[in-house]
Motif scaffolding. Structure first.
Motif, PDB file in Angstrom:
ATOM      1  N   VAL A   6       0.837  -1.195   0.000  1.00 25.03           N
ATOM      2  CA  VAL A   6       0.000   0.000   0.000  1.00 25.03           C
ATOM      3  C   VAL A   6       0.874   1.248   0.000  1.00 25.03           C
ATOM      4  CG1 VAL A   6      -0.202   0.110   2.521  1.00 25.03           C
ATOM      5  CG2 VAL A   6      -1.999   1.083   1.112  1.00 25.03           C
ATOM      6  N   ASN A   7       0.383   2.279  -0.678  1.00 22.56           N
ATOM      7  CA  ASN A   7       1.018   3.585  -0.652  1.00 22.56           C
ATOM      8  C   ASN A   7      -0.019   4.574  -0.124  1.00 22.56           C
ATOM      9  OD1 ASN A   7       2.238   6.032  -1.071  1.00 22.56           O
ATOM     10  ND2 ASN A   7       2.805   5.644  -3.203  1.00 22.56           N
ATOM     11  N   PRO A   8      -0.017   4.803   1.214  1.00 17.93           N
ATOM     12  CA  PRO A   8      -1.061   5.648   1.803  1.00 17.93           C
ATOM     13  C   PRO A   8      -1.057   7.078   1.276  1.00 17.93           C
ATOM     14  CG  PRO A   8       0.212   4.516   3.514  1.00 17.93           C
ATOM     15  CD  PRO A   8       0.920   4.313   2.211  1.00 17.93           C
ATOM     16  N   GLU A   9       0.108   7.582   0.894  1.00 17.25           N
ATOM     17  CA  GLU A   9       0.189   8.965   0.406  1.00 17.25           C
ATOM     18  C   GLU A   9      -0.616   9.144  -0.874  1.00 17.25           C
ATOM     19  OE1 GLU A   9       4.339   9.754   0.062  1.00 17.25           O
ATOM     20  OE2 GLU A   9       4.697   9.502   2.216  1.00 17.25           O
ATOM     21  N   ASP A  10      -0.604   8.123  -1.725  1.00 20.05           N
ATOM     22  CA  ASP A  10      -1.361   8.190  -2.979  1.00 20.05           C
ATOM     23  C   ASP A  10      -2.724   7.516  -2.864  1.00 20.05           C
ATOM     24  OD1 ASP A  10       0.768   9.480  -4.131  1.00 20.05           O
ATOM     25  OD2 ASP A  10       1.642   7.653  -4.955  1.00 20.05           O
ATOM     26  N   SER A  11      -3.068   7.022  -1.662  1.00 19.24           N
ATOM     27  CA  SER A  11      -4.307   6.257  -1.459  1.00 19.24           C
ATOM     28  C   SER A  11      -4.424   5.142  -2.490  1.00 19.24           C
ATOM     29  CB  SER A  11      -5.528   7.178  -1.544  1.00 19.24           C
ATOM     30  OG  SER A  11      -5.509   8.107  -0.503  1.00 19.24           O
ATOM     31  N   GLU A  12      -3.331   4.420  -2.664  1.00 15.86           N
ATOM     32  CA  GLU A  12      -3.291   3.344  -3.652  1.00 15.86           C
ATOM     33  C   GLU A  12      -2.841   2.045  -3.001  1.00 15.86           C
ATOM     34  OE1 GLU A  12      -1.787   3.359  -8.073  1.00 15.86           O
ATOM     35  OE2 GLU A  12      -0.081   2.995  -6.735  1.00 15.86           O
ATOM     36  N   LEU A  13      -3.514   0.967  -3.366  1.00 17.85           N
ATOM     37  CA  LEU A  13      -3.158  -0.367  -2.899  1.00 17.85           C
ATOM     38  C   LEU A  13      -2.914  -1.238  -4.132  1.00 17.85           C
ATOM     39  CD1 LEU A  13      -4.615  -2.207   0.083  1.00 17.85           C
ATOM     40  CD2 LEU A  13      -4.524  -3.449  -2.073  1.00 17.85           C
ATOM     41  N   VAL A  14      -1.868  -2.052  -4.078  1.00 14.46           N
ATOM     42  CA  VAL A  14      -1.502  -2.875  -5.228  1.00 14.46           C
ATOM     43  C   VAL A  14      -1.488  -4.345  -4.816  1.00 14.46           C
ATOM     44  CG1 VAL A  14       0.210  -3.294  -7.033  1.00 14.46           C
ATOM     45  CG2 VAL A  14      -0.019  -1.004  -6.047  1.00 14.46           C
ATOM     46  N   VAL A  15      -2.170  -5.176  -5.588  1.00 13.38           N
ATOM     47  CA  VAL A  15      -2.101  -6.619  -5.401  1.00 13.38           C
ATOM     48  C   VAL A  15      -1.127  -7.149  -6.450  1.00 13.38           C
ATOM     49  CG1 VAL A  15      -3.361  -8.806  -5.485  1.00 13.38           C
ATOM     50  CG2 VAL A  15      -4.430  -6.781  -4.465  1.00 13.38           C
ATOM     51  N   HIS A  16      -0.064  -7.793  -5.976  1.00 18.70           N
ATOM     52  CA  HIS A  16       0.988  -8.318  -6.838  1.00 18.70           C
ATOM     53  C   HIS A  16       0.710  -9.794  -7.101  1.00 18.70           C
ATOM     54  CE1 HIS A  16       3.216  -4.656  -5.698  1.00 18.70           C
ATOM     55  NE2 HIS A  16       2.786  -4.918  -4.476  1.00 18.70           N
ATOM     56  N   LEU A  17       0.318 -10.110  -8.326  1.00 14.79           N
ATOM     57  CA  LEU A  17       0.033 -11.499  -8.688  1.00 14.79           C
ATOM     58  C   LEU A  17       1.334 -12.283  -8.775  1.00 14.79           C
ATOM     59  CD1 LEU A  17      -2.645 -10.102  -9.359  1.00 14.79           C
ATOM     60  CD2 LEU A  17      -2.831 -11.572 -11.363  1.00 14.79           C
ATOM     61  N   GLU A  18       1.270 -13.567  -8.491  1.00 15.57           N
ATOM     62  CA  GLU A  18       2.484 -14.387  -8.510  1.00 15.57           C
ATOM     63  C   GLU A  18       3.106 -14.442  -9.907  1.00 15.57           C
ATOM     64  OE1 GLU A  18       0.306 -18.758  -8.954  1.00 15.57           O
ATOM     65  OE2 GLU A  18       1.178 -18.167  -7.033  1.00 15.57           O
ATOM     66  N   GLU A  19       2.311 -14.167 -10.935  1.00 13.39           N
ATOM     67  CA  GLU A  19       2.851 -14.140 -12.306  1.00 13.39           C
ATOM     68  C   GLU A  19       3.648 -12.875 -12.584  1.00 13.39           C
ATOM     69  OE1 GLU A  19      -1.016 -16.504 -12.366  1.00 13.39           O
ATOM     70  OE2 GLU A  19      -0.362 -14.592 -11.537  1.00 13.39           O
ATOM     71  N   GLY A  20       3.611 -11.924 -11.660  1.00 11.50           N
ATOM     72  CA  GLY A  20       4.352 -10.675 -11.847  1.00 11.50           C
ATOM     73  C   GLY A  20       3.471  -9.498 -12.206  1.00 11.50           C
ATOM     74  N   ALA A  21       2.239  -9.762 -12.616  1.00  8.41           N
ATOM     75  CA  ALA A  21       1.313  -8.677 -12.960  1.00  8.41           C
ATOM     76  C   ALA A  21       0.790  -8.023 -11.684  1.00  8.41           C
ATOM     77  CB  ALA A  21       0.165  -9.226 -13.795  1.00  8.41           C
ATOM     78  N   GLU A  22       0.194  -6.843 -11.857  1.00  9.11           N
ATOM     79  CA  GLU A  22      -0.297  -6.103 -10.696  1.00  9.11           C
ATOM     80  C   GLU A  22      -1.684  -5.542 -10.950  1.00  9.11           C
ATOM     81  OE1 GLU A  22       2.950  -3.308 -10.422  1.00  9.11           O
ATOM     82  OE2 GLU A  22       3.920  -4.502  -8.856  1.00  9.11           O
ATOM     83  N   PHE A  23      -2.537  -5.631  -9.931  1.00 13.35           N
ATOM     84  CA  PHE A  23      -3.860  -5.016  -9.957  1.00 13.35           C
ATOM     85  C   PHE A  23      -3.827  -3.822  -9.023  1.00 13.35           C
ATOM     86  CE2 PHE A  23      -5.043  -8.503 -12.386  1.00 13.35           C
ATOM     87  CZ  PHE A  23      -6.379  -8.463 -12.747  1.00 13.35           C
ATOM     88  N   TYR A  24      -4.268  -2.684  -9.533  1.00  9.36           N
ATOM     89  CA  TYR A  24      -4.210  -1.436  -8.769  1.00  9.36           C
ATOM     90  C   TYR A  24      -5.597  -1.063  -8.258  1.00  9.36           C
ATOM     91  CZ  TYR A  24       0.357  -0.967 -10.959  1.00  9.36           C
ATOM     92  OH  TYR A  24       1.651  -1.181 -11.361  1.00  9.36           O
ATOM     93  N   TYR A  25      -5.625  -0.594  -7.020  1.00  5.37           N
ATOM     94  CA  TYR A  25      -6.878  -0.165  -6.391  1.00  5.37           C
ATOM     95  C   TYR A  25      -6.692   1.213  -5.768  1.00  5.37           C
ATOM     96  CZ  TYR A  25      -8.256  -5.090  -6.683  1.00  5.37           C
ATOM     97  OH  TYR A  25      -8.564  -6.354  -7.129  1.00  5.37           O
TER      98      TYR A  25
END
Length: 201
Positions: free
Chosen positions: A138-157
């Motif tokens: 999580v990056n609280p300053e940007d109010s962003e949370l990232v889920v890092h998939l085991e394949e290397g891809a990322e989902f941003y929230y």
């Protein structure tokens, strides 16, 4: 007479020592260094608290800051998704998409359809695993949370004021993100909406 007193004092002192003291010392001296070290490294923090050498305070502070930073986001999030969206890959009705963020940085995703998990056969046919373990940050300053998939891809929230998660489609589907694009090209279903995952209270 003086010699007799000294010998009595020495005898009295030696009796106050436990009879097995010599054996205990010799046993610990005979123990190999590597074994002693491995036992010490396996001890709990409470057992090591009284030792003379303290842990590296800067490392501990960084770890504590990380825990404090992530703490508000730990929990279970969910959203119902229509089967019309290939993201959940079900035939009809809707499925519940559940994302659980653990305090250790693990992210567990599961998809539930009509009250039960998909069968393995459905999972094989649909190119999507109904249950998986990834990681998150999580990056609280940007109010962003990232889920890092085991394949290397990322989902941003994006994180709203209630700490619910809103899927950031633009960042997740960004054409410049080659790893994500490779994942979707390989058959991983792409989300079509900016889903809002509600955090359990």
């Amino acid at each position: 007479m003086g010699c007799l007193c000294i010998s009595l004092i020495l005898t009295a002192c030696s009796r106050s020592t436990p009879p097995d003291a010599d054996q205990t010392v010799s046993a610990s001296e005979a123990q190999p260094t590597s074994t002693a070290h491995s036992q010490q490294s396996g001890k709990k923090l409470t057992e090591l608290a009284g030792q003379a050498s303290m842990p590296n305070e800067s490392v501990s502070k960084v770890q504590q800051d990380l825990v404090d930073e992530q703490a508000p986001y730990v929990g279970r999030y969910h959203v119902k998704i229509s089967c019309k969206d290939d993201f959940v890959q079900c035939s009809e009705g809707s499925a519940e998409y559940i994302l659980t963020l653990a305090a250790d940085g693990s992210a567990y995703r599961s998809i539930v359809y009509t009250g039960k998990l998909f069968s393995e056969k459905m999972a094989e046919d649909s190119n999507i695993r109904t249950y998986r373990r990834d990681t998150w940050s999580v990056n609280p300053e940007d109010s962003e949370l990232v889920v890092h998939l085991e394949e290397g891809a990322e989902f941003y929230y994006r994180v709203d004021k209630q700490h619910n998660l809103i899927l950031d489609l633009d960042r997740t589907l960004d054409l410049d993100n080659q790893i994500n694009q490779h994942l979707f090209a390989a058959g991983y279903p792409m989300p079509t909406q900016a889903y809002r995952l509600i955090k359990d209270q």
